[in-house]
Design an enzyme around this catalytic site. Structure first.
Site, PDB file in Angstrom:
ATOM      1  CB  THR A 184      -0.851  -0.056   1.282  1.00  0.00           C
ATOM      2  OG1 THR A 184      -1.784  -1.091   1.129  1.00  0.00           O
ATOM      3  CG2 THR A 184      -1.559   1.247   1.580  1.00  0.00           C
ATOM      4  NE  ARG A 212     -10.077  -5.991   3.748  1.00  0.00           N
ATOM      5  CZ  ARG A 212      -8.969  -5.259   3.795  1.00  0.00           C
ATOM      6  NH1 ARG A 212      -8.567  -4.613   2.730  1.00  0.00           N
ATOM      7  NH2 ARG A 212      -8.252  -5.183   4.897  1.00  0.00           N
ATOM      8  N   GLY A 214     -10.925  -2.024   3.262  1.00  0.00           N
ATOM      9  CA  GLY A 214      -9.982  -1.934   4.372  1.00  0.00           C
ATOM     10  C   GLY A 214     -10.008  -0.567   5.037  1.00  0.00           C
ATOM     11  CG  ASP A 215      -6.394   0.591   7.014  1.00  0.00           C
ATOM     12  OD1 ASP A 215      -6.287  -0.353   6.194  1.00  0.00           O
ATOM     13  OD2 ASP A 215      -5.424   1.273   7.382  1.00  0.00           O
ATOM     14  CB  THR A 235       0.753   0.747   5.242  1.00  0.00           C
ATOM     15  OG1 THR A 235       0.848  -0.555   4.627  1.00  0.00           O
ATOM     16  CG2 THR A 235       2.066   1.063   5.933  1.00  0.00           C
ATOM     17  N   GLY A 236      -0.985  -1.538   6.826  1.00  0.00           N
ATOM     18  CA  GLY A 236      -0.930  -2.712   7.694  1.00  0.00           C
ATOM     19  C   GLY A 236      -2.223  -3.491   7.598  1.00  0.00           C
ATOM     20  N   GLY A 238      -5.593  -4.034   7.766  1.00  0.00           N
ATOM     21  CA  GLY A 238      -6.643  -3.028   7.774  1.00  0.00           C
ATOM     22  C   GLY A 238      -7.749  -3.220   8.795  1.00  0.00           C
TER      23      GLY A 238
HETATM   24  N1  ASP Z   1      -4.186  -1.513   5.041  1.00  0.00           N
HETATM   25  C1  ASP Z   1      -4.375  -2.148   3.748  1.00  0.00           C
HETATM   26  C2  ASP Z   1      -5.676  -2.947   3.802  1.00  0.00           C
HETATM   27  O1  ASP Z   1      -5.955  -3.580   4.813  1.00  0.00           O
HETATM   28  C3  ASP Z   1      -3.288  -3.078   3.372  1.00  0.00           C
HETATM   29  C4  ASP Z   1      -1.897  -2.525   3.454  1.00  0.00           C
HETATM   30  O2  ASP Z   1      -1.645  -1.535   4.102  1.00  0.00           O
HETATM   31  O3  ASP Z   1      -1.012  -3.103   2.809  1.00  0.00           O
HETATM   32  O4  ASP Z   1      -6.343  -2.983   2.791  1.00  0.00           O
END
Ligand code: ASP
Length: 318
Positions: A184, A212, A214-215, A235-236, A238
């Site tokens: 991301t 779906r 995410g955050d 990032t992480g 989500g």
């Molecule tokens: N946060 C993103 C998600 O959950 C994924 C990512 O940060 O790589 O979609």
């Protein structure tokens, strides 16, 4: 006048053991290119908002990152992207969720923010809005990426949902092909007038369920900017970042408890998220050009360039 730009290209299991010299060189080049594009805007007297869009769209065009062109594949073998953008000066925000065939979702978030009368548009409604505002759709082939497709093929018949940059899966069992880590993307900036902005863009998680979200496109979770406190891009994993409302929580700790930027980031990323089991990180800047890279994962692709002539590009843990 001082200004600062930070970017990230995903956090996760990023260690010297899984990177070779060529990959390091590619990531360095990709991150520097995005930093330069955003820096040019700030050095030319442009706004934090425009710098953030310039840096993120550069990474969306680079297949190395899990956003725009390099987006991962969903359970249905499609690319569905999420993005958001926020202006710290007036708390204006724009976001798109589950969009397909849009080359630069971050550019569309700016259009949503400025011209839709709404904050977030999703799916076919976002596409309809894009078309009516002069955006062209890119064919599916534009988003095809062999390594990400293979990554999906390996798990498409399972219930595994893989974070692009993580070597395992949401249930904790080993994945067939650990060690893939792209990511991301996000940017935060403080411009010469002390205005802040933040943006985030992603393809989400490999093999994610249809629809779906995410955050990353959720204001307050993956992205937040307020001149009175900070600009944050996350990032992480989500689902955890959504439940912890990470970006706004950091702003609240600064606003209501008078914590410094770094103290607030540490509380949320290294304490609260860790206790919940949420892996990842973020980039942060405040209106005095204080900045922080904060992550609880092994590494995070990241970079910073500021008006003092300082430049940072790094991947591994501190
Ligand atoms: N946060 C993103 C998600 O959950 C994924 C990512 O940060 O790589 O979609």
């Amino acid at each position: 006048m001082s200004f600062t730009l930070l970017i990230h290209g995903g956090a996760g299991n990023i260690t010297p053991a899984i990177m070779n010299a060529q990959q390091e060189a590619e990531y360095t080049e990709g991150l520097k290119e995005a930093l330069d594009k955003g820096y040019e805007v700030l050095a030319g007297g442009g706004s934090a908002l425009d710098a953030v869009v310039a840096a993120i769209s550069t990474m969306e065009d680079n297949p190395l990152f899990n956003a725009g062109r390099g987006s991962v594949f969903t359970k249905k073998g499609l690319n569905e992207m999420d993005a958001s953008l926020m202006n710290g000066k007036d708390l204006a925000a724009g976001a798109v969720a589950g969009v397909r065939n849009i080359k630069n979702p971050i550019v569309l978030t700016r259009e949503v923010m400025l011209h839709s009368g709404h904050v977030m548009l999703s799916g076919s409604g976002a596409t309809e809005f894009a078309l009516s505002h002069g955006f062209e759709l890119a064919p599916d082939e534009y988003f095809f990426n062999r390594s990400r497709y293979d990554q999906w093929l390996e798990i498409r018949d399972t219930n595994f949902t893989q974070l692009d940059h993580k070597g395992d899966n949401l249930k904790g069992a080993p994945l067939p092909n650990p060690g893939n880590k792209f990511g991301t993307v996000g940017a935060v900036a403080c411009d010469a007038e002390g205005n802040l902005a933040a943006g985030t863009s992603t393809g989400g998680m490999t093999n994610k369920r249809f629809g779906r979200i995410g955050d990353s496109p959720v204001i307050g979770a993956g992205t937040y900017a307020n001149n009175a406190t900070c600009a944050i891009s996350c990032t992480g994993h989500g689902e955890f970042f959504l439940r912890a409302v990470v970006a706004h929580d950091i702003s609240c700790l600064m606003e209501y408890k008078n914590l410094s930027l770094q103290e607030a980031c540490n509380v949320v990323v290294k304490d609260k998220l860790v206790k919940m089991g949420g892996e990842g990180g973020l980039i942060a800047v405040d209106a005095h050009n204080n900045y922080d890279f904060c992550f609880n994962s092994a590494g995070m692709y990241r970079g910073m360039r500021n008006s003092e002539g300082k430049e940072v590009v790094a991947y591994y843990g501190k």
